[in-house]
Write a protein that holds these residues in place. Structure first.
Motif, PDB file in Angstrom:
ATOM      1  N   TYR A  62     -14.580 -17.728  -3.739  1.00 41.15           N
ATOM      2  CA  TYR A  62     -15.142 -17.864  -2.332  1.00 41.15           C
ATOM      3  C   TYR A  62     -14.194 -18.324  -1.761  1.00 41.15           C
ATOM      4  N   SER A  63     -14.341 -19.819  -1.886  1.00 44.43           N
ATOM      5  CA  SER A  63     -14.140 -21.084  -1.004  1.00 44.43           C
ATOM      6  C   SER A  63     -11.764 -20.603  -0.060  1.00 44.43           C
ATOM      7  N   GLY A  64     -11.700 -20.351  -1.035  1.00 47.83           N
ATOM      8  CA  GLY A  64     -10.005 -20.950  -1.484  1.00 47.83           C
ATOM      9  C   GLY A  64     -10.242 -19.295  -0.515  1.00 47.83           C
ATOM     10  N   VAL A  65     -10.580 -18.303  -0.896  1.00 48.00           N
ATOM     11  CA  VAL A  65     -10.619 -16.938  -0.019  1.00 48.00           C
ATOM     12  C   VAL A  65     -11.140 -16.999   1.293  1.00 48.00           C
ATOM     13  N   LEU A  66     -11.952 -17.793   1.752  1.00 45.04           N
ATOM     14  CA  LEU A  66     -12.244 -18.192   3.252  1.00 45.04           C
ATOM     15  C   LEU A  66     -11.769 -19.628   3.972  1.00 45.04           C
ATOM     16  N   LEU A  67     -10.472 -20.090   3.261  1.00 42.74           N
ATOM     17  CA  LEU A  67      -9.716 -20.742   3.351  1.00 42.74           C
ATOM     18  C   LEU A  67      -8.911 -20.142   4.427  1.00 42.74           C
ATOM     19  N   GLY A  68      -8.193 -19.100   3.550  1.00 38.54           N
ATOM     20  CA  GLY A  68      -7.115 -18.056   3.735  1.00 38.54           C
ATOM     21  C   GLY A  68      -7.729 -17.343   4.965  1.00 38.54           C
ATOM     22  N   LEU A  69      -9.406 -16.829   5.309  1.00 39.14           N
ATOM     23  CA  LEU A  69      -9.825 -16.202   6.176  1.00 39.14           C
ATOM     24  C   LEU A  69      -9.857 -17.235   7.517  1.00 39.14           C
ATOM     25  N   GLY A  70      -9.898 -17.915   7.106  1.00 38.88           N
ATOM     26  CA  GLY A  70      -9.670 -19.196   8.287  1.00 38.88           C
ATOM     27  C   GLY A  70      -8.701 -19.308   9.389  1.00 38.88           C
ATOM     28  N   PHE A  71      -7.683 -19.565   8.597  1.00 37.37           N
ATOM     29  CA  PHE A  71      -5.785 -18.940   8.798  1.00 37.37           C
ATOM     30  C   PHE A  71      -5.887 -17.984   9.593  1.00 37.37           C
ATOM     31  N   HIS A  72      -6.084 -16.872   8.959  1.00 38.78           N
ATOM     32  CA  HIS A  72      -5.655 -15.485   9.453  1.00 38.78           C
ATOM     33  C   HIS A  72      -6.629 -15.567  11.043  1.00 38.78           C
ATOM     34  N   LEU A  73      -8.194 -15.402  10.731  1.00 42.19           N
ATOM     35  CA  LEU A  73      -8.368 -15.800  12.312  1.00 42.19           C
ATOM     36  C   LEU A  73      -8.224 -16.632  13.142  1.00 42.19           C
ATOM     37  N   ARG A  74      -7.646 -18.110  13.053  1.00 40.15           N
ATOM     38  CA  ARG A  74      -6.954 -19.010  13.471  1.00 40.15           C
ATOM     39  C   ARG A  74      -6.305 -18.467  14.601  1.00 40.15           C
ATOM     40  N   HIS A  75      -5.067 -17.482  14.503  1.00 36.70           N
ATOM     41  CA  HIS A  75      -3.663 -17.156  14.790  1.00 36.70           C
ATOM     42  C   HIS A  75      -4.919 -16.094  14.994  1.00 36.70           C
ATOM     43  N   GLY A  76      -5.405 -14.902  14.349  1.00 32.73           N
ATOM     44  CA  GLY A  76      -5.221 -13.494  14.493  1.00 32.73           C
ATOM     45  C   GLY A  76      -6.529 -13.024  15.853  1.00 32.73           C
ATOM     46  N   VAL A  77      -7.538 -13.940  15.703  1.00 29.44           N
ATOM     47  CA  VAL A  77      -8.430 -13.464  17.457  1.00 29.44           C
ATOM     48  C   VAL A  77      -7.190 -14.142  18.151  1.00 29.44           C
ATOM     49  N   TRP A  78      -6.937 -15.290  18.589  1.00 30.66           N
ATOM     50  CA  TRP A  78      -5.693 -15.471  20.222  1.00 30.66           C
ATOM     51  C   TRP A  78      -4.951 -14.678  20.082  1.00 30.66           C
ATOM     52  N   SER A  79      -3.225 -14.152  19.566  1.00 29.50           N
ATOM     53  CA  SER A  79      -2.766 -13.143  19.086  1.00 29.50           C
ATOM     54  C   SER A  79      -3.458 -11.491  18.821  1.00 29.50           C
ATOM     55  N   ALA A  80      -4.749 -11.797  19.226  1.00 29.58           N
ATOM     56  CA  ALA A  80      -5.438 -10.204  19.654  1.00 29.58           C
ATOM     57  C   ALA A  80      -6.078 -10.325  20.915  1.00 29.58           C
ATOM     58  N   VAL A  81      -5.879 -11.313  21.347  1.00 35.00           N
ATOM     59  CA  VAL A  81      -6.388 -11.263  22.624  1.00 35.00           C
ATOM     60  C   VAL A  81      -5.071 -11.229  24.163  1.00 35.00           C
ATOM     61  N   GLN A  82      -4.343 -11.890  23.123  1.00 36.25           N
ATOM     62  CA  GLN A  82      -3.138 -11.937  24.507  1.00 36.25           C
ATOM     63  C   GLN A  82      -1.874 -10.480  23.589  1.00 36.25           C
ATOM     64  N   SER A  83      -2.487  -9.764  23.356  1.00 32.27           N
ATOM     65  CA  SER A  83      -1.941  -8.512  22.529  1.00 32.27           C
ATOM     66  C   SER A  83      -2.335  -7.277  23.502  1.00 32.27           C
ATOM     67  N   LEU A  84      -3.822  -8.074  24.074  1.00 31.15           N
ATOM     68  CA  LEU A  84      -4.291  -6.926  24.345  1.00 31.15           C
ATOM     69  C   LEU A  84      -4.645  -7.346  26.378  1.00 31.15           C
ATOM     70  N   GLY A  85      -3.009  -8.373  26.586  1.00 35.26           N
ATOM     71  CA  GLY A  85      -3.263  -8.547  28.059  1.00 35.26           C
ATOM     72  C   GLY A  85      -4.283  -9.311  28.449  1.00 35.26           C
ATOM     73  N   ALA A  86      -4.998  -9.614  28.167  1.00 36.16           N
ATOM     74  CA  ALA A  86      -6.411 -10.862  28.200  1.00 36.16           C
ATOM     75  C   ALA A  86      -6.037 -12.381  28.227  1.00 36.16           C
ATOM     76  N   LEU A  87      -4.696 -12.657  28.918  1.00 34.46           N
ATOM     77  CA  LEU A  87      -4.532 -14.299  28.515  1.00 34.46           C
ATOM     78  C   LEU A  87      -3.183 -13.852  30.179  1.00 34.46           C
ATOM     79  N   HIS A  88      -3.398 -15.230  30.884  1.00 35.47           N
ATOM     80  CA  HIS A  88      -2.433 -15.383  31.399  1.00 35.47           C
ATOM     81  C   HIS A  88      -2.334 -16.798  30.811  1.00 35.47           C
ATOM     82  N   GLN A  89      -1.523 -17.207  31.863  1.00 31.09           N
ATOM     83  CA  GLN A  89      -0.603 -18.992  30.956  1.00 31.09           C
ATOM     84  C   GLN A  89      -1.386 -20.154  31.109  1.00 31.09           C
ATOM     85  N   GLY A  90      -2.450 -19.874  32.103  1.00 34.51           N
ATOM     86  CA  GLY A  90      -3.510 -21.047  32.668  1.00 34.51           C
ATOM     87  C   GLY A  90      -4.459 -20.841  32.105  1.00 34.51           C
TER      88      GLY A  90
END
Length: 242
Positions: free
Chosen positions: A181-209
């Protein structure tokens, strides 16, 4: 000799397509779908983590939460079906994007370098397909273990309910499951670490600043969710919760 005229092979790409299918197949459509479904799943994971932490309060609190969800009846099945659909759509888009990149560039780069500006390439971004596949397999095992696992009866305020807390404690007292379970959570952390930021950017909610700030907040959120989930199994295994 007789000449035989052969009809041309049909080209499916030239056939009329629905607007939804064209949107799904377009690069911008895939980005928007992946971003929206990813954020929806991240929101569910956050809520699920908070619910898990109720076991620190006690068995009754955890079982009351589980029974409250079960009392939704048909609505719960509808929500679960919607979540499964969102997860499948998210995986389908992710797989499609990954295959498209492989076809465009079959051999991976020996070294990643930014062509200008701040690079947000990371281990998390380069292993999204791997961590996503791990999470997909784990989801099936997790549902099999808990949702469709043994039914232990108990009483809550004089009413018979399922003792899901007992099952959770029983499972996490096993070291292999706590470690896995802990090993899967490590994978979850990595996935969310990029996924959340990338998702918000894909929806156009981020600007350079604010992009660097959002990038950092994504890392903090991923860490908080992974640690929040990971606290319970080790507290159970260590005898702090039981």
């Amino acid at each position: 000799m007789t000449n035989v005229l052969k009809a041309p092979e049909p080209n499916n790409e030239n056939l009329p397509q629905s607007p939804l299918l064209r949107f799904y197949r377009s690069p911008i459509g895939k980005k928007l779908i992946s971003g929206a479904t990813g954020l929806a799943l991240a929101g569910f994971v956050l809520v699920h983590m908070v619910g898990n932490l109720l076991l620190f309060v006690g068995h009754d609190a955890y079982n009351a939460y589980a029974e409250h969800l079960a009392s939704w009846g048909v609505l719960l099945y509808a929500v679960e079906g919607l979540l499964v659909g969102i997860a499948l759509l998210h995986m389908a888009v992710g797989g499609s994007v990954f295959v498209g990149r492989l076809r465009a560039r079959p051999q991976d780069y020996a070294q990643y370098e930014s062509v200008g500006g701040t690079s947000y390439q990371s281990f998390s971004s380069r292993t999204m397909i791997i961590t996503g596949a791990i999470l997909a397999v784990f989801l099936g095992l997790h549902l099999w273990t808990f949702k469709f696992g043994p039914y232990y009866p108990t009483d809550l305020d004089g009413q018979p309910v399922r003792d899901l807390a007992r099952l959770v404690v029983e499972v996490f007292h096993k070291l292999p499951y706590a470690l896995g379970y802990s090993g899967v959570l490590l994978g979850l952390g990595f996935h969310l670490r990029h996924g959340v930021w990338s998702a918000v950017q894909s929806l156009g909610a981020l600007h350079q600043g604010i992009r660097p700030i959002a990038y950092g907040l994504s890392a903090l959120l991923a860490m908080a969710i992974a640690l929040g989930f990971g606290a319970l199994p080790w507290a159970i295994y260590g005898g702090l919760v039981g």
